[in-house]
Design a protein around this motif. Structure first.
Motif, PDB file in Angstrom:
ATOM      1  N   THR A 228      25.829 -14.775   5.685  1.00  0.00           N
ATOM      2  CA  THR A 228      25.239 -13.171   5.556  1.00  0.00           C
ATOM      3  C   THR A 228      23.614 -13.143   5.190  1.00  0.00           C
ATOM      4  OG1 THR A 228      27.383 -12.647   4.262  1.00  0.00           O
ATOM      5  CG2 THR A 228      25.363 -11.097   3.932  1.00  0.00           C
ATOM      6  N   ILE A 229      23.202 -14.143   4.647  1.00  0.00           N
ATOM      7  CA  ILE A 229      21.678 -14.341   4.566  1.00  0.00           C
ATOM      8  C   ILE A 229      21.086 -14.775   5.730  1.00  0.00           C
ATOM      9  CG2 ILE A 229      19.892 -15.377   3.346  1.00  0.00           C
ATOM     10  CD1 ILE A 229      21.446 -13.377   1.447  1.00  0.00           C
ATOM     11  N   LEU A 230      21.897 -15.626   6.705  1.00  0.00           N
ATOM     12  CA  LEU A 230      21.476 -16.013   7.875  1.00  0.00           C
ATOM     13  C   LEU A 230      21.366 -14.723   8.807  1.00  0.00           C
ATOM     14  CD1 LEU A 230      20.616 -18.453   9.732  1.00  0.00           C
ATOM     15  CD2 LEU A 230      22.976 -18.674  10.266  1.00  0.00           C
ATOM     16  N   ALA A 231      22.573 -13.826   8.772  1.00  0.00           N
ATOM     17  CA  ALA A 231      22.676 -12.847   9.724  1.00  0.00           C
ATOM     18  C   ALA A 231      21.471 -12.053   9.463  1.00  0.00           C
ATOM     19  CB  ALA A 231      23.624 -12.222   9.425  1.00  0.00           C
ATOM     20  N   SER A 232      21.135 -11.745   8.104  1.00  0.00           N
ATOM     21  CA  SER A 232      19.987 -10.743   7.806  1.00  0.00           C
ATOM     22  C   SER A 232      18.694 -11.481   8.257  1.00  0.00           C
ATOM     23  CB  SER A 232      20.029 -10.723   6.345  1.00  0.00           C
ATOM     24  OG  SER A 232      18.684 -10.217   5.628  1.00  0.00           O
ATOM     25  N   LYS A 233      18.347 -12.622   8.207  1.00  0.00           N
ATOM     26  CA  LYS A 233      17.043 -13.165   8.537  1.00  0.00           C
ATOM     27  C   LYS A 233      16.950 -13.332  10.209  1.00  0.00           C
ATOM     28  CE  LYS A 233      16.246 -16.427   4.718  1.00  0.00           C
ATOM     29  NZ  LYS A 233      16.576 -17.739   4.362  1.00  0.00           N
ATOM     30  N   THR A 234      18.170 -13.545  10.920  1.00  0.00           N
ATOM     31  CA  THR A 234      18.283 -13.696  12.198  1.00  0.00           C
ATOM     32  C   THR A 234      18.083 -12.299  13.032  1.00  0.00           C
ATOM     33  OG1 THR A 234      19.810 -15.591  12.012  1.00  0.00           O
ATOM     34  CG2 THR A 234      19.401 -14.700  14.165  1.00  0.00           C
ATOM     35  N   GLU A 235      18.885 -11.261  12.314  1.00  0.00           N
ATOM     36  CA  GLU A 235      18.572  -9.889  13.033  1.00  0.00           C
ATOM     37  C   GLU A 235      17.347  -9.244  12.204  1.00  0.00           C
ATOM     38  OE1 GLU A 235      21.013  -8.592  15.268  1.00  0.00           O
ATOM     39  OE2 GLU A 235      21.534 -10.562  15.463  1.00  0.00           O
ATOM     40  N   ASN A 236      16.752  -9.840  11.493  1.00  0.00           N
ATOM     41  CA  ASN A 236      15.437  -9.322  10.904  1.00  0.00           C
ATOM     42  C   ASN A 236      15.783  -7.722  10.213  1.00  0.00           C
ATOM     43  OD1 ASN A 236      12.775  -9.167   9.920  1.00  0.00           O
ATOM     44  ND2 ASN A 236      12.058  -8.440  11.944  1.00  0.00           N
ATOM     45  N   ILE A 237      16.971  -7.792   9.507  1.00  0.00           N
ATOM     46  CA  ILE A 237      17.354  -6.457   8.680  1.00  0.00           C
ATOM     47  C   ILE A 237      17.615  -6.911   7.361  1.00  0.00           C
ATOM     48  CG2 ILE A 237      19.224  -4.767   8.405  1.00  0.00           C
ATOM     49  CD1 ILE A 237      19.804  -5.096  11.549  1.00  0.00           C
ATOM     50  N   LYS A 238      16.595  -6.294   6.472  1.00  0.00           N
ATOM     51  CA  LYS A 238      16.451  -6.398   4.958  1.00  0.00           C
ATOM     52  C   LYS A 238      17.426  -5.990   4.033  1.00  0.00           C
ATOM     53  CE  LYS A 238      12.851  -9.356   4.902  1.00  0.00           C
ATOM     54  NZ  LYS A 238      12.700 -10.404   4.122  1.00  0.00           N
ATOM     55  N   ASN A 239      18.288  -5.050   4.516  1.00  0.00           N
ATOM     56  CA  ASN A 239      19.313  -4.151   3.861  1.00  0.00           C
ATOM     57  C   ASN A 239      20.835  -5.173   4.104  1.00  0.00           C
ATOM     58  OD1 ASN A 239      17.773  -2.421   2.656  1.00  0.00           O
ATOM     59  ND2 ASN A 239      17.587  -1.641   4.935  1.00  0.00           N
ATOM     60  N   ILE A 240      21.503  -5.288   3.062  1.00  0.00           N
ATOM     61  CA  ILE A 240      22.934  -5.871   3.006  1.00  0.00           C
ATOM     62  C   ILE A 240      23.928  -4.985   2.398  1.00  0.00           C
ATOM     63  CG2 ILE A 240      24.406  -7.864   2.410  1.00  0.00           C
ATOM     64  CD1 ILE A 240      21.763  -9.675   2.545  1.00  0.00           C
ATOM     65  N   VAL A 241      25.047  -4.565   3.162  1.00  0.00           N
ATOM     66  CA  VAL A 241      25.697  -3.747   2.624  1.00  0.00           C
ATOM     67  C   VAL A 241      27.269  -4.231   2.704  1.00  0.00           C
ATOM     68  CG1 VAL A 241      26.859  -1.333   2.857  1.00  0.00           C
ATOM     69  CG2 VAL A 241      24.577  -1.663   3.443  1.00  0.00           C
TER      70      VAL A 241
ATOM     71  N   PHE B  41      27.566   4.597   0.253  1.00  0.00           N
ATOM     72  CA  PHE B  41      26.677   5.878   0.342  1.00  0.00           C
ATOM     73  C   PHE B  41      26.981   7.090  -0.255  1.00  0.00           C
ATOM     74  CE2 PHE B  41      26.727   3.395   4.705  1.00  0.00           C
ATOM     75  CZ  PHE B  41      25.962   2.221   4.089  1.00  0.00           C
ATOM     76  N   ILE B  42      27.990   6.751  -1.107  1.00  0.00           N
ATOM     77  CA  ILE B  42      28.462   7.846  -2.021  1.00  0.00           C
ATOM     78  C   ILE B  42      27.282   7.931  -3.219  1.00  0.00           C
ATOM     79  CG2 ILE B  42      30.152   8.665  -3.869  1.00  0.00           C
ATOM     80  CD1 ILE B  42      32.276   7.571  -2.046  1.00  0.00           C
ATOM     81  N   SER B  43      26.845   6.868  -3.690  1.00  0.00           N
ATOM     82  CA  SER B  43      25.769   6.827  -4.874  1.00  0.00           C
ATOM     83  C   SER B  43      24.320   6.202  -4.362  1.00  0.00           C
ATOM     84  CB  SER B  43      26.466   5.964  -6.136  1.00  0.00           C
ATOM     85  OG  SER B  43      26.862   4.833  -5.783  1.00  0.00           O
ATOM     86  N   ASN B  44      24.287   5.810  -2.992  1.00  0.00           N
ATOM     87  CA  ASN B  44      23.234   5.249  -2.509  1.00  0.00           C
ATOM     88  C   ASN B  44      22.677   6.031  -1.086  1.00  0.00           C
ATOM     89  OD1 ASN B  44      22.630   2.746  -4.359  1.00  0.00           O
ATOM     90  ND2 ASN B  44      24.717   2.712  -3.651  1.00  0.00           N
ATOM     91  N   ARG B  45      21.558   5.988  -0.844  1.00  0.00           N
ATOM     92  CA  ARG B  45      21.087   6.469   0.484  1.00  0.00           C
ATOM     93  C   ARG B  45      21.470   5.502   1.502  1.00  0.00           C
ATOM     94  NH1 ARG B  45      17.412   6.386   4.115  1.00  0.00           N
ATOM     95  NH2 ARG B  45      16.418   4.648   3.304  1.00  0.00           N
ATOM     96  N   LYS B  46      22.046   6.014   2.369  1.00  0.00           N
ATOM     97  CA  LYS B  46      22.349   5.043   3.734  1.00  0.00           C
ATOM     98  C   LYS B  46      21.167   4.520   4.543  1.00  0.00           C
ATOM     99  CE  LYS B  46      25.580   4.863   7.785  1.00  0.00           C
ATOM    100  NZ  LYS B  46      26.340   5.383   8.444  1.00  0.00           N
TER     101      LYS B  46
END
Ligand code: KG4
Ligand code: ZN
Length: 355
Positions: A273-286, A120-125
């Protein structure tokens, strides 16, 4: 606003100056790595002694590079855990003394959370994201939403960086193993060996000790690698059968083993990681931690994220391994939310995220 970051959780002694939330004015790191190499891993006593010897010099250098005087520091952010107690203690004591003498606020931060914050130094959180921690001491998947981290899963035995380091040790490649294995893997055949996927109770948990043992068995069974092994072990039948198909050449063997190991473990991490994103329905991965420097992990995650319409944030190379800029960044955001620490703050070697 100038934030001084201090990081001494393991074998590095680091200080950084961050201007506001985005501008790294200096990021100085002194590593005691060379002193640990002959032991094949970090020796806590050597690490903390190095922190004590280096901290003042590193601090002076960070101020000099940033072009500010110590009176201009507005906030002191310091790692309070997790990590090696002796090393963390040096950083915290230094930070408290500085805070007291300069009359400036101090804030203790979580090293693991800071690895994610490096992004988050160079990207918005983002408001919500799946956090993937891949370091020498941790492998975890987290869901961040409503300003709160929830642990989805973590390794039940070795951390991914630790697995790289142990496999490299078995292959006689030196310490730390991750960077060298990553290089060698690029010259090997990732399909030369296959490894059994471990089963864990939690669907987002990881396990890397089985593959490490499988590598050890393969080396024991390989005529060309026997000189490298550290201890004798009963030869595994499966390992012997696999080895029959390979040329009797230790270099080819080691390259193929690095490539196969890397392809396998990175595959497991990316899949979960991809499964977590799909399961939690969160499209951002950090992503954060030393292993986020891995070329294959970066490539595979970028491909998968793109195919699945997800947004991926991975730190710039210089911010992947331990550094103090990430500590300053996390300290800054906590301070902006009204948080500070008192002089009662203690080093916490097993600090959990969210604590
Ligand atoms: O985050 P870090 O600097 O320290 C901890 O907080 O643990 O991570 C260090 C770990 C080591 O295990 C090292 O072997 C691994 O990161 N590492 C890598 C690579 N670069 C560093 N592992 C795989 N591939 C890399 N390119
Ligand atoms: Zn770290």
């Amino acid at each position: 606003m100038y934030t001084l970051g201090i990081e001494t959780s393991c074998d590095e002694t680091a200080c950084a100056v961050l201007k506001d939330d985005k501008q790294i004015l200096s990021n100085v790191i002194s590593s005691s790595l060379a002193r640990h190499q002959e032991f094949g891993g970090v020796v806590p006593e050597i690490a903390s002694r190095h922190c004590l010897e280096a901290i003042d010099l590193v601090y002076q250098k960070a101020l000099e590079k940033a072009g500010i005087s110590q009176e201009q520091i507005d906030l002191i952010a310091v790692t309070r855990g997790p990590g090696l107690i002796g090393s963390i203690f040096i950083g915290i004591s230094f930070a408290k003394a500085l805070s007291f003498s300069l009359g400036k606020p101090i804030i203790g931060v979580n090293h693991i959370e800071a690895h994610l914050e490096a992004n988050f130094i160079s990207n918005r959180k983002p408001n919500s994201f799946i956090g993937l921690i891949v370091s020498g001491g941790h492998t975890s998947l987290l869901a961040f939403r409503r300003n709160h981290y929830e642990l989805l899963g973590e390794t039940i035995d070795d951390a991914i960086g630790e697995a790289y380091d142990k496999v490299a040790k078995i292959l006689g490649l030196g310490y730390p193993g991750g960077p060298i294995m990553d290089k060698l893997a690029q010259k090997g055949n990732p399909k030369a060996f296959s490894f059994t996927k471990p089963k864990q109770e939690g669907k987002f948990d990881f396990s890397f000790s089985g593959i490490k043992t499988a590598v050890l068995n393969l080396c024991e069974a390989s005529p060309s690698m026997r000189g490298t092994k550290r201890r004798s072990n009963p030869q595994s039948e499966i390992a012997s059968a696999l080895i029959e198909t390979l040329p009797r050449n230790d270099e080819r063997f080691a390259l193929d083993l690095c490539a196969s190991f890397q392809e396998t473990v990175i595959g497991w991490i990316v899949e979960k990681t991809i499964l977590a994103s799909k399961t939690e329905n969160i499209k951002n991965i950090v992503v954060g931690g030393g292993v986020s420097a891995n070329s294959r992990l970066r490539k595979r995650l970028a491909e998968e994220a793109q195919q699945n319409g997800m947004k991926l944030l991975i730190p710039a190379f210089e911010l992947t391994t331990d550094n103090a800029a990430m500590i300053a960044r996390l300290g800054y955001s906590l301070y902006k939310k009204g948080k500070t620490s008192s002089y009662q703050m203690m080093a916490d070697p097993s600090l959990r995220i969210g604590a």
